[in-house]
Design an enzyme around this catalytic site. Structure first.
Site, PDB file in Angstrom:
ATOM      1  N   ASP A  67       0.728  -1.375   0.158  1.00  0.00           N
ATOM      2  CA  ASP A  67       0.204   0.020  -0.086  1.00  0.00           C
ATOM      3  C   ASP A  67       0.870   1.466   0.076  1.00  0.00           C
ATOM      4  O   ASP A  67       0.351   2.529  -0.500  1.00  0.00           O
ATOM      5  CB  ASP A  67      -0.401  -0.200   0.955  1.00  0.00           C
ATOM      6  CG  ASP A  67      -2.255  -0.862   1.329  1.00  0.00           C
ATOM      7  OD1 ASP A  67      -2.013  -1.572  -0.322  1.00  0.00           O
ATOM      8  OD2 ASP A  67      -2.829  -1.025   1.757  1.00  0.00           O
ATOM      9  N   ASN A 141      -4.488   8.854   1.342  1.00  0.00           N
ATOM     10  CA  ASN A 141      -4.974   7.920   3.164  1.00  0.00           C
ATOM     11  C   ASN A 141      -5.056   9.189   3.810  1.00  0.00           C
ATOM     12  O   ASN A 141      -6.627   9.595   4.717  1.00  0.00           O
ATOM     13  CB  ASN A 141      -4.066   7.494   3.802  1.00  0.00           C
ATOM     14  CG  ASN A 141      -4.818   5.944   3.201  1.00  0.00           C
ATOM     15  OD1 ASN A 141      -5.521   5.954   2.097  1.00  0.00           O
ATOM     16  ND2 ASN A 141      -3.873   5.561   3.555  1.00  0.00           N
ATOM     17  N   THR A 182      -9.715   3.096   6.845  1.00  0.00           N
ATOM     18  CA  THR A 182      -9.046   1.553   6.209  1.00  0.00           C
ATOM     19  C   THR A 182      -7.315   1.755   7.230  1.00  0.00           C
ATOM     20  O   THR A 182      -6.570   0.390   7.187  1.00  0.00           O
ATOM     21  CB  THR A 182      -8.945   0.481   5.962  1.00  0.00           C
ATOM     22  OG1 THR A 182      -8.743   1.191   4.123  1.00  0.00           O
ATOM     23  CG2 THR A 182     -10.591   0.270   5.629  1.00  0.00           C
ATOM     24  N   GLY A 183      -6.649   2.531   7.273  1.00  0.00           N
ATOM     25  CA  GLY A 183      -5.275   3.174   7.526  1.00  0.00           C
ATOM     26  C   GLY A 183      -5.209   3.357   9.050  1.00  0.00           C
ATOM     27  O   GLY A 183      -5.442   3.013   9.908  1.00  0.00           O
ATOM     28  N   SER A 187      -6.590   2.189  13.289  1.00  0.00           N
ATOM     29  CA  SER A 187      -5.862   2.027  14.287  1.00  0.00           C
ATOM     30  C   SER A 187      -6.490   2.781  15.720  1.00  0.00           C
ATOM     31  O   SER A 187      -5.736   2.199  16.656  1.00  0.00           O
ATOM     32  CB  SER A 187      -4.421   2.036  13.963  1.00  0.00           C
ATOM     33  OG  SER A 187      -4.311   0.755  13.187  1.00  0.00           O
TER      34      SER A 187
END
Length: 282
Positions: A67, A141, A182-183, A187
């Protein structure tokens, strides 16, 4: 058995990360494409890839790596609107959804018909210091302001347009696109957002106040982050890769970028298939 290529595809270039595994696989891809009379070149250096002549007439860009490789490529070629397909030689791979083992079969399927494209919103971040523009970048992102390793906490005031939201005290703050949800944002406790939506996602990192929760906002107004505490060591990070040390009073203005990233969708795999695979959902 030979496949019938859709006539759109004349020139497909390959960007590969620098590992021997990736470079060897890129050579296999190039030879495979050449066997179908598709012009192809391999690039390891993004500066070379960015030359106008090297991107002229390119129908598709293959990214061999993880990615991270796709993110840095997307930032550099977004203004050209070239579709990107990521082939995952990394670990998790939310964006590089095609695995090495299936790459040639998937490519054969993709190149036998018109491309199916997922258009992804990008962010434009501008760092302003003493009224002067220091840095400007487009990212796919996220834009992150966080503390240095030895810093205790950072204090950042956040505005939407000219309206004050709050001052976050903690390890930092993430401004994410739906693709970036989703990066790092995931988290840090943020939600998963369907990637073709167009929203800003604000996610505090380990906030000192537990009522500081993630926010999702429309992209019509800029978000401004201001470093408001002196003697605090903080950094601006773009897509987890490019870092710049911040100073007291710095402002980061985040807007919707005028550019989009165009990711090629695999024909037999939808977004929820990818979530189940990568997150081990049942």
């Amino acid at each position: 058995m030979r496949i019938k290529m859709y006539p759109l595809f004349k020139r497909i270039h390959i960007f590969t990360k620098a590992s021997e595994e990736a470079k060897n696989f890129a050579v296999r891809l190039k030879n495979w494409l050449n066997s179908y009379a598709i012009e192809s070149e391999i690039f390891e250096n993004l500066a070379e890839l960015e030359h106008e002549e090297n991107l002229k007439g390119v129908d598709l860009l293959l990214v061999v790596g993880g990615d991270g490789s796709l993110l840095i490529t997307a930032r550099r070629v977004a203004k050209h609107g070239i579709p990107i397909l990521g082939i995952n030689l990394g670990r998790l791979g939310f964006l590089t959804e095609v695995n090495e083992e299936e790459a040639f079969d998937v490519l054969a399927e993709i190149l036998s018909k018109p491309l199916c494209i997922s258009r992804r919103m990008m962010l434009r971040a501008t760092l302003i210091r003493d009224g002067k523009e220091i840095l400007k970048a487009d990212v796919l992102n996220d834009v992150v302001v966080n503390k240095a390793i030895l810093a205790r906490i950072v204090d950042v005031a956040v505005y939407v347009g000219d309206r004050y939201i709050t001052t976050y005290n903690g390890d930092g703050i993430i401004i994410s696109t739906p693709t970036g949800s989703t990066g790092y944002a995931l988290s840090a406790g943020g939600p998963i957002v369907y990637p073709m939506m167009e929203n800003f996602l604000i996610v505090p990192i380990c906030p000192h106040t537990l009522t500081d929760r993630p926010l999702m906002l429309p992209p019509y107004e800029p978000i401004t982050i201001e470093l408001v505490a002196e003697e605090k060591d903080a950094w601006l990070t773009l897509d987890g890769q490019e870092g710049t040390q911040l100073q007291y009073g710095d402002k980061i203005v985040v807007k919707q970028s005028p550019y989009y990233t165009y990711l090629v969708r695999t024909p037999d795999k939808n977004y929820f298939d990818i979530l189940r695979e990568k997150l081990d959902w049942k």
